[in-house]
Design an enzyme around this catalytic site. Structure first.
Site, PDB file in Angstrom:
ATOM      1  N   GLY A  75      90.145 -40.504  66.813  1.00  0.00           N
ATOM      2  CA  GLY A  75      90.627 -41.860  66.933  1.00  0.00           C
ATOM      3  C   GLY A  75      90.452 -42.403  68.343  1.00  0.00           C
ATOM      4  O   GLY A  75      89.469 -42.108  69.032  1.00  0.00           O
ATOM      5  N   SER A  76      91.421 -43.179  68.787  1.00  0.00           N
ATOM      6  CA  SER A  76      91.279 -43.902  70.052  1.00  0.00           C
ATOM      7  C   SER A  76      91.289 -43.011  71.289  1.00  0.00           C
ATOM      8  O   SER A  76      90.933 -43.473  72.376  1.00  0.00           O
ATOM      9  CB  SER A  76      92.381 -44.949  70.173  1.00  0.00           C
ATOM     10  OG  SER A  76      92.200 -45.958  69.199  1.00  0.00           O
ATOM     11  N   THR A  77      91.674 -41.731  71.152  1.00  0.00           N
ATOM     12  CA  THR A  77      91.578 -40.850  72.322  1.00  0.00           C
ATOM     13  C   THR A  77      90.125 -40.693  72.760  1.00  0.00           C
ATOM     14  O   THR A  77      89.843 -40.436  73.933  1.00  0.00           O
ATOM     15  CB  THR A  77      92.179 -39.459  72.043  1.00  0.00           C
ATOM     16  OG1 THR A  77      91.489 -38.841  70.947  1.00  0.00           O
ATOM     17  CG2 THR A  77      93.669 -39.562  71.727  1.00  0.00           C
TER      18      THR A  77
END
Length: 487
Positions: free
Chosen positions: A217-219
């Site tokens: 995801g956004s990591t």
């Protein structure tokens, strides 16, 4: 001699020669492999004929051995806080065999390693009983406890923590876990316990920190930001990007959505990371193209197995993508997948001013008299980004924690950088998403720890699942435990 008798004699002679050849093959060519074969009962008896050496954390053993009366396998393995340490040690079972460190370093632990030959010879001459050596780990017991306690009650999840300056693994937790002592012996009940664990749908025997890959995801946006800086797409982190809103995925009519009404139009890199703009980072990936994104991802360790010395599955950044798939991969979706160890490595490289150290969790192997048999030296693995760009990315990640989506990771008096992630899960995002958080902590003496946390939460309400809400507090506790242990 008549012809039939001569033929019979020749045939019998050939049989004798074949028997002699086979006998010599077994005794001289295959002798060592047969003597060491796992199915050879004598090997098993020898392995458990004396107490095993110990696996050491913070100078203290987390394992032991105890006698098993009435069995030709005289000693079986014991653990202290077995479920907490199982992802580190693995298991050693008289019936099942061994895994992870218990398997990889079995020769040291049993005393049978060739490097202990001189020690064994001295023991024979002096009449000392044979004993195994020790495996000294890099783990921090306070960090491991914080990681394990933080994950308990959260469903399935994992934590990996690394010392950025050396690559030493400080914590490696996975839940649900198991007690390796519950099947350490050779009884039918213990064999049945292992089978039940092996069949369990929640896979407690799997070390999720090393062996499970998840959409990050956004990591993953920190990797995309690193690629943008390294390849010169953007130089400053506070200058506006070319990021229209709405933004349509290339070669499609599909708009890439952001999570809520956040200020993403032409946002700066710092602001885009703070509020986690899909459109900004998706377009960065599309503008850079798959080759440049892949190059950066590989420098961080993607697409390669890691051996710490336990094998960690290779994380994946796709190599065959079209333009819209490249955009989605650059925000941690499509086929991008990472182990918690991999994402800890990403945070570690950024915290270490752009240098990624090779991760490891065994600092040295010892003979039973504590003589060092082998000592690990930290090794540089790669340089995913320059010192200048790493420090720019640190500023961005510190803004995320200071006044962005990662405020739950704040530690008073400590500089913390981080990135949240809530990754889609299931067909059409039908299942509860994965909650991610990656981070590092900095003190006056440098950065002692980088952490990655993933929570596969099955109990929380869907709307309550977020990297900042579920995973960041766990990372905070792990970082604080490391900092406190160094005081």
């Amino acid at each position: 001699m008549n012809k039939p008798l001569r033929r019979i004699a020749i045939f019998c002679g050939l049989l004798v020669l074949a028997l002699l050849a086979r006998d010599n093959w077994l005794q001289y060519v295959q002798a060592d492999s047969l003597a060491e074969h796992e199915k050879n009962r004598r090997v098993t008896i020898e392995r458990y004929a004396q107490p095993r050496g110990d696996i050491i954390v913070d100078g203290k053993p987390i394992t032991g051995s105890k006698a098993t009366p009435g069995s030709d396998l005289k000693y079986k393995r014991t653990w202290k806080d077995g479920p907490m340490w199982a992802p580190v040690t693995g298991y050693s079972s008289q019936r099942i065999g061994a895994s992870q460190l218990e398997n990889i370093d079995d020769g040291i632990l049993t005393g049978n390693d060739d490097r202990l030959f001189f020690r064994r010879t001295l023991d024979m001459l002096t009449g000392e009983k044979k004993e195994g050596g020790n495996v000294v780990t890099t783990l921090d017991s306070a960090a491991q406890k914080a990681a394990y306690e933080g994950l308990k009650g959260r469903g399935k999840g994992a934590v990996a923590a690394i010392d950025p300056s050396t690559g030493a693994i400080l914590a490696l937790a996975s839940t649900p876990s198991y007690d390796p002592g519950s099947f350490a012996g050779n009884t039918n009940d213990e064999a049945e316990e292992f089978l039940n664990l092996d069949k369990n749908k929640d896979k407690p025997l799997v070390n999720r920190a090393l062996r499970e890959t998840y959409p990050p995801g956004s990591t993953f946006k920190v990797v995309t930001a690193a690629a943008a800086l390294e390849h010169g797409l953007y130089d400053g982190i506070d200058s506006k990007t070319d990021s229209p809103l709405p933004w349509t995925l290339p070669d499609t009519q599909t708009e890439l959505k952001n999570e809520g009404p956040i200020p993403c139009k032409n946002a700066t890199l710092r602001e885009a990371l703070r509020v986690s703009c899909n459109t900004v980072f998706g377009k960065i990936g599309s503008d850079l193209g798959k080759d440049k994104m892949l190059e950066t991802a590989k420098k961080f360790g993607f697409n390669s197995e890691q051996f710490v010395p336990v094998r960690s599955n290779a994380s994946n950044f796709p190599e065959d993508m079209d333009k819209p798939q490249t955009a989605l991969s650059s925000i941690g979706q499509f086929e991008t997948a990472a182990t918690p160890l991999q994402m800890a490595m990403v945070a570690s490289a950024i915290a270490n001013d752009g240098t990624l150290m090779e991760p490891y969790m065994v600092s040295e192997l010892q003979a039973r008299n504590l003589d060092v048999v082998e000592k690990h030296s930290p090794k540089e693995m790669s340089e995913p980004l320059s010192k200048e760009n790493a420090q720019k990315l640190q500023q961005m990640m510190e803004t995320v924690v200071d006044k962005g989506t990662g405020t739950m990771a704040k530690i008073p008096g400590v500089t913390v950088g981080g990135k949240t992630g809530t990754a889609q899960h299931g067909v059409a995002n039908s299942k509860n998403p994965y909650a991610w958080f990656i981070s590092y902590a900095k003190t006056d003496s440098g950065s002692p720890v980088a952490v990655a946390v993933v929570v596969e939460d099955s109990d929380a309400d869907r709307g309550d699942i977020s990297g900042g809400g579920l995973a960041a507090p766990i990372a905070k506790d792990v970082m604080k435990a490391v900092i406190d242990s160094k005081k």
